[in-house]
Scaffold this active site. Structure first.
Site, PDB file in Angstrom:
ATOM      1  CD  GLU A   1      -5.474 -31.621 -23.244  1.00 57.16           C
ATOM      2  OE1 GLU A   1      -6.275 -30.990 -22.522  1.00 57.16           O
ATOM      3  OE2 GLU A   1      -5.522 -31.970 -24.321  1.00 57.16           O
TER       4      GLU A   1
ATOM      5  CD  GLU B   1     -14.799 -32.858 -31.985  1.00 54.51           C
ATOM      6  OE1 GLU B   1     -13.695 -33.684 -31.669  1.00 54.51           O
ATOM      7  OE2 GLU B   1     -15.467 -33.484 -32.773  1.00 54.51           O
TER       8      GLU B   1
ATOM      9  N   GLY C   1     -15.864 -28.092 -21.264  1.00 50.61           N
ATOM     10  CA  GLY C   1     -16.912 -29.158 -21.903  1.00 50.61           C
ATOM     11  C   GLY C   1     -17.825 -29.565 -21.053  1.00 50.61           C
TER      12      GLY C   1
ATOM     13  N   GLY D   1     -12.532 -27.627 -27.040  1.00 48.82           N
ATOM     14  CA  GLY D   1     -11.681 -26.898 -25.968  1.00 48.82           C
ATOM     15  C   GLY D   1     -11.658 -27.810 -24.793  1.00 48.82           C
ATOM     16  CB  SER D   2     -10.228 -27.592 -21.347  1.00 50.08           C
ATOM     17  OG  SER D   2     -11.362 -26.485 -20.805  1.00 50.08           O
ATOM     18  CB  THR D   3     -11.975 -32.568 -20.399  1.00 47.00           C
ATOM     19  OG1 THR D   3     -11.624 -33.041 -21.392  1.00 47.00           O
ATOM     20  CG2 THR D   3     -13.009 -33.351 -19.463  1.00 47.00           C
TER      21      THR D   3
ATOM     22  CB  CYS E   1      -7.075 -31.823 -28.880  1.00 50.15           C
ATOM     23  SG  CYS E   1      -7.272 -32.182 -30.683  1.00 50.15           S
TER      24      CYS E   1
ATOM     25  CE  LYS F   1     -15.238 -17.541 -26.809  1.00 50.70           C
ATOM     26  NZ  LYS F   1     -14.063 -16.816 -26.806  1.00 50.70           N
TER      27      LYS F   1
END
Ligand code: NAD
Length: 498
Positions: free
Chosen positions: A409, A277, A260, A255-257, A311, A203
């Site tokens: 971030e 990641e 995640g 993607g983003s924390t 990232c 995706k």
């Protein structure tokens, strides 16, 4: 439709103030084929969605629609997973040398189409053409070449298995990727999974699906067996349906924390394997004995490459106090030389921000930085194109470690500059973050490199360089930057039962 990239009239650069050269515009003009509409790629063909609505994917440097893609439904995800499951039996039993041939073919086809893919990536994502041409596309091809070589050597990837036990694939892998390196992240996900004999449902991110769909066309050209790779487009709901699907054996997420953590919670208690990641707030440490001019290039590359949508961006600059003034002066000078504007111009250093939403996020952080008392420096003079999403390269001085811009971030071209007096203080400040993705160390002393790198809590530490990638080198983080590795032998282990 064959689409020639639009030549933008207003160049942000070309301004003489502080710049050694004024370049004439050098637009990339190779035409790319973009279909007005794309369906989903399931079972080896582009097929219409069952009930999914279409939405426009925009060129962020013009705000014009490039094409219309589908928001896949749960039943589309179901079909994609079923196609991957059906293909798994024969793909996992395919002779490794045969699997390798497909990966080699994909790599070579990416090389054949490198120019078009670079233009498409730049039009869909906003990154400068010189980056998609010199970094994204060649590295994507390299990932397929590298993993083609592993197909028939997998037992060496897991030498701890008992003699005669070949490592086995996991099954169907659900792979979810972000918008900052769309084709490259697709390659990072697909190449190792296929090399190990898995099948995939990928995706892409909702704002940057076009190069993944162009990759689907390449998969058709190389006759990859039906269902080995399936691509479903759309937003978070599509990702969620894939994560929650009962017949998926592994989720690989970049993607983003924040997302995640949700995915980790959804996979907890299931038999699914998971790699994450995630984001970062990486320190770039400049010691007084470093080659300062080279370090300046490393700082520029660390934070302004790909508009800071990286990232592992070196977004926290830690400079030894004795050279702080020199570093800031040189950084200011270098920042003024950056050309911001039309991403298709071969001279452009900083392209468009990927979306209006991301631009709003970056601007919110910039305002917060000023509000909390840091001092903002940016390129004031360069005019920006009238349309599109733009953010000038920026750095902040007078930053306290407690400031929001030093902790969170930003995922934009915004650098927080801080100082330190001793190596211990540098380490303490560098490690003072919930993230752990990457770090940079700049010093003339080899012993200092080894000492500091060993004690930095980061998955990757670059010494006297920054943002260097290779398919053979494992990449990944720990703590809130995630777990699992991509690339190298370690990356293969994430796609094997061992
Ligand atoms: P994001 O987390 O918002 O989205 C990433 C992907 O997940 C997209 O495809 C999105 O549609 C999908 N998604 C969103 N919500 C979901 C959900 N609930 N369930 C399943 N899928 C969902 O991140 P982004 O804004 O696209 O990307 C930027 C982030 O990615 C940054 O934090 C960056 O640091 C990180 N990133 C990490 C790496 C790495 O290797 N560690 C590499 C690139 C980007």
């Amino acid at each position: 439709m064959s689409t020639a990239p639009p030549a933008q009239s207003s160049r942000a650069s070309g301004h003489s103030d502080g710049q050694p050269w004024i370049y004439a515009p050098a637009p990339e003009t190779v035409p790319v084929h973009i279909r007005p509409e794309y369906d989903l790629f399931i079972g080896g063909a582009f097929v219409p969605s069952k009930g999914g609505k279409r939405f426009a994917t925009l060129n962020p440097s013009t705000e014009e629609p490039l094409s219309h893609i589908v928001e896949a439904t749960a039943s589309d995800v179901d079909r994609a997973v079923a196609a991957a499951r059906k293909a798994f039996k024969s793909w996992s039993a395919t002779k490794p040398t045969e699997r390798a041939k497909y990966l080699f073919r994909i790599a070579r086809r990416i090389q054949d189409k490198a120019r078009e893919l670079a233009v498409l990536e730049t039009m869909d994502g906003g990154k400068p053409i010189k980056e998609s041409r010199d970094v994204d596309v060649p590295l994507a091809a390299q990932h397929f070449f590298y993993h083609a070589g592993w197909c028939d050597k997998l037992k060496y990837a897991a030498p701890h298995l008992p003699d005669g036990d070949a490592p086995r694939p996991l099954g169907v892998c659900g792979q979810i990727i972000p918008w900052n390196f769309p084709l490259l992240m697709a390659a990072w996900k697909l190449a190792p999974a296929l090399a190990c004999g898995n099948t995939c449902v990928l995706k892409p991110a909702e704002t940057t699906s076009l190069t993944a769909l162009a990759l689907a066309e390449i998969l058709l050209e190389v006759d990859l067996p039906s269902g080995v790779v399936n691509i479903v487009t759309g937003g978070p709901n599509v990702g969620r349906a894939l994560v929650e699907h009962g017949d998926v054996n592994k989720i690989a997420f970049t993607g983003s924390t924040e997302v995640g953590k949700k995915i980790a919670a959804a996979c907890a208690g299931t038999a699914k394997r998971l790699t994450l990641e995630l984001g970062g707030k990486s320190p770039n440490i400049i010691f007084g004995d470093a080659a300062i001019d080279q370090a300046i290039e490393g700082i520029v590359n660390g934070i302004w490459f790909n508009q800071g949508h990286v990232c592992c961006a070196g977004s926290r600059l830690l400079v030894e106090e004795s050279v702080l003034g020199e570093v800031i002066e040189k950084l200011r000078h270098r920042m003024r030389m950056l050309r911001v504007g039309d991403p298709l111009d071969k001279n452009t250093d900083v392209g468009a921000i990927n979306s209006a939403a991301q631009l709003a996020t970056i601007n919110r952080y910039i305002d917060l930085g000023v509000h909390e008392g840091a001092r903002r420096e940016t390129i004031e003079s360069a005019p920006l194109p009238a349309k599109g999403y733009w953010c000038r390269p920026t750095f902040f001085t007078d930053v306290q470690p407690s400031h929001t811009i030093a902790r969170e971030e930003i995922f934009g071209p915004v650098l927080a500059v801080m100082s330190f007096r001793t190596p211990e203080e540098a380490l303490q400040r560098a490690n003072n973050t919930p993230y752990g993705l990457s770090a940079g160390v700049w010093t003339d002393k080899g012993s200092k490199v080894f000492d500091i790198a060993r004690r930095l809590r980061a998955g990757v530490v670059w010494c006297n360089t920054f943002n260097k990638f290779d398919a053979a080198s494992p990449f990944g983080g720990y703590r809130e930057s995630g777990f699992g590795r991509e690339g190298g032998r370690h990356g293969l282990l994430a796609y094997l039962q061992h």
